[in-house]
Motif scaffolding. Structure first.
Motif, mmCIF file in Angstrom:
data_model
loop_
_atom_site.group_PDB
_atom_site.id
_atom_site.type_symbol
_atom_site.label_atom_id
_atom_site.label_comp_id
_atom_site.label_asym_id
_atom_site.label_seq_id
_atom_site.Cartn_x
_atom_site.Cartn_y
_atom_site.Cartn_z
ATOM 1 N N TYR A 376 -33.542 -10.715 -3.594
ATOM 2 C CA TYR A 376 -34.968 -10.882 -3.229
ATOM 3 C C TYR A 376 -35.265 -10.008 -1.955
ATOM 4 O O TYR A 376 -36.485 -9.820 -1.807
ATOM 5 C CB TYR A 376 -34.944 -12.353 -2.603
ATOM 6 N N MET A 377 -34.519 -9.205 -1.787
ATOM 7 C CA MET A 377 -34.682 -7.875 -0.656
ATOM 8 C C MET A 377 -34.690 -6.635 -1.440
ATOM 9 O O MET A 377 -34.801 -5.429 -0.938
ATOM 10 C CB MET A 377 -33.640 -7.899 0.693
ATOM 11 N N GLY A 378 -34.592 -6.746 -2.751
ATOM 12 C CA GLY A 378 -34.765 -5.425 -3.672
ATOM 13 C C GLY A 378 -33.471 -4.522 -3.511
ATOM 14 O O GLY A 378 -33.800 -3.359 -3.501
ATOM 15 N N LEU A 379 -32.335 -4.926 -2.991
ATOM 16 C CA LEU A 379 -31.202 -4.297 -2.783
ATOM 17 C C LEU A 379 -30.126 -4.032 -4.158
ATOM 18 O O LEU A 379 -30.455 -4.958 -4.994
ATOM 19 C CB LEU A 379 -30.249 -4.724 -1.436
ATOM 20 N N PRO A 380 -29.563 -2.947 -4.190
ATOM 21 C CA PRO A 380 -28.789 -2.965 -5.545
ATOM 22 C C PRO A 380 -27.734 -4.120 -5.795
ATOM 23 O O PRO A 380 -27.378 -4.787 -4.825
ATOM 24 C CB PRO A 380 -27.734 -1.736 -5.254
#
Length: 519
Positions: A376-380
């Motif tokens: 949800y935080m757009g991290l890998p």
């Protein structure tokens, strides 16, 4: 970070969620799991995975009940918030004004402790203090436990720091009964669960055990320490004492927990009602419950989970408040007798999720928690479950190494000596001020210990070293302990102290706080 949050706030659940959950469960031997994910006030995921019980083909579904452990504490806080909204109590009211007869060890603390203090782990009690009054089970009433609290010595000064406890949530449950005239169970059901649309959830152990669609507890208890060995089904009637329900025994399912998450994200508004619609509790109450009250000391997590170390960590009213990579999260974990849970809210993303398993393999919960946060935080993507498994294995290896070191020390010193007296001297009746009575009996040439107010807590004493004996309980789900007898100048037992054998024993087995003396 603001741009990142704006870009990911509308993200959907992971496309491979089902496959990932199933893969992690299989890799770590978890029988069953429930997952709820809410975006805004929409429950976008309410699913079950695996089976309710090993050896059975009965699948976990969105309606399968799981005991949610200490994530129940948020419900107890919300129940008190309703009484605050009603004008019947205030957060900073003195407990003694609403609960006659309540006493802490220190009379000054008795006079000063407030409703708020019951919820935030700053009373001065030590970690898990008093838990053996109801763990793994008890014959005591909730009122009895409240009365025994006056005998538990503090470990630090009042409001001096943070030390997690359960017993004061039991007090909070008793206070709710004193103020409302209803038991905690009835009040939570009628004022929280039913208005929230969580009718399937239950506060009552008997109701849970009568429901066929329930997950059953599992644990690994056949190894040298709990947590390693083969997964096995636990006797679900042996570890769910109703008296501790306000601290950790509410049972819910994926659908109902979705409602709870949406209400939390809506600051008390019922899902779909909008800001002007009906509410479960006031926005002021919602704000109060999320406001940090006490600093939680931060310890740097080691590799490979070092990045989970927060920059700030605190405890609010039934919730932990901390950050992950600079983003504030509201969360709480729970663990009770063969089940574990975690509930996470990310207010800035308007996202929340709840994960429940019917085993004690917490690496799955922690791993999926951080994988969902990263998503949800757009991290890998990252195999957080694998990283937490490696972290757990390092702890297990260290614990086993510590036990090996003790055995090696005994051998190097020429053995463990002999008891100072015949076994008959150690037999007798003893009592601890807060726990109550135990009996040590000699039968068939062996000593046996019986914790009188804990049904089924009997065990055999085996000599360990000098006047210390190892207690292995008949119920293998209870942590083994060392019991050390101290003799007086006349050769009679003066006191018994205890400690858990396993370095990784759950803090609720607070043997170290006991001091038994002859009755």
């Amino acid at each position: 970070m603001g741009a990142l949050l704006a870009a990911t706030a509308g993200a959907a659940p992971p496309d491979d969620l089902d496959a990932r959950v199933e893969a992690v469960m299989k890799a770590h031997g978890v029988p069953g799991m429930a997952v709820s994910i809410v975006e805004g006030d929409e429950n976008v995921v309410a699913r079950g995975y695996g089976v309710r019980r090993l050896g059975s083909e009965e699948a976990v579904d969105a309606g399968t009940l799981f005991v949610i452990g200490s994530t129940t504490k948020a419900f107890t806080a919300a129940a008190l918030a309703l009484l605050v909204d009603d004008g019947r109590i205030g957060w900073d009211d003195k407990v003694i004004d609403h609960l006659p007869g309540f006493q802490m060890y220190d009379p000054w603390v008795t006079r000063e402790i407030t409703v708020r203090d019951l919820l935030v782990h700053r009373s001065g009690l030590g970690l898990g203090a008093g838990d053996l009054m109801f763990v793994p089970r008890t014959s005591r009433s909730r009122r009895d436990i409240v009365d025994a609290l006056r005998h538990i010595k503090p470990a630090s000064s009042f409001r001096d720091g943070y030390a997690y406890d359960n017993v004061l949530y039991v007090v909070a449950g008793q206070l709710i009964e004193s103020v409302s005239g209803q038991s905690w169970e009835a009040f939570v059901r009628e004022r929280l669960l039913l208005p929230a649309g969580m009718a399937a959830s239950t506060t009552d152990v008997d109701d849970l055990l009568a429901n066929p669609d329930r997950a059953q507890p599992h644990a690994r208890i056949d190894g040298r320490i709990r947590g390693i060995g083969q997964q096995e089904v636990l006797d679900e009637t042996a570890g769910l004492p109703q008296v501790i329900a306000p601290a950790g025994l509410l049972a819910s399912n994926a659908r109902d927990m979705g409602r709870w998450l949406a209400i939390q994200l809506g600051h008390g508004a019922l899902p779909g009602s909008g800001e002007a619609g009906p509410r479960l509790f006031s926005e002021a109450a919602a704000r109060e419950m999320w406001t940090p009250q006490v600093h939680v000391p931060i310890q740097q997590a080691p590799a490979p989970i070092a990045e989970t170390t927060p920059q700030f960590s605190s405890y609010a009213l039934g919730w932990g408040v901390q950050d992950y990579r600079g983003v504030k999260i509201i969360e709480h974990g729970g663990a009770v007798f063969g089940m574990q849970s975690v509930v996470v809210l990310v207010p800035s993303l308007d996202v929340g999720f709840a994960l429940h398993i019917n085993s004690e393999d917490g690496v799955v919960l922690k791993g999926l928690m951080y994988e969902l946060l990263d998503h949800y935080m757009g991290l890998p993507e990252r195999d957080w479950a694998g990283d937490f498994a490696a972290f757990k294995q390092a702890r297990v290896d260290a614990a086993l190494g510590a036990l090996d070191a003790i055995a090696a020390r005994d051998q190097a010193s020429g053995g463990t000596g002999k008891p100072a007296a015949p076994l008959s001297v150690y037999a007798g009746r003893y009592a601890d001020p807060w726990y109550g009575p135990i009996a040590v009996e000699l039968a068939g040439g062996r000593l046996r210990m019986d914790f009188k107010q804990t049904p089924g807590m009997q065990g055999t004493l085996t000599h360990a070293r000098y006047d210390t004996f190892r207690v292995d309980w008949d119920d293998a789900s209870i942590e083994p302990a060392y019991a050390t007898f101290a003799l007086d100048a006349q050769g009679e037992v003066e006191r018994i102290t205890m400690q858990a054998v396993s370095p990784l024993a759950d803090f609720s087995f607070d043997y170290q706080d006991l001091l038994f003396t002859p009755e």
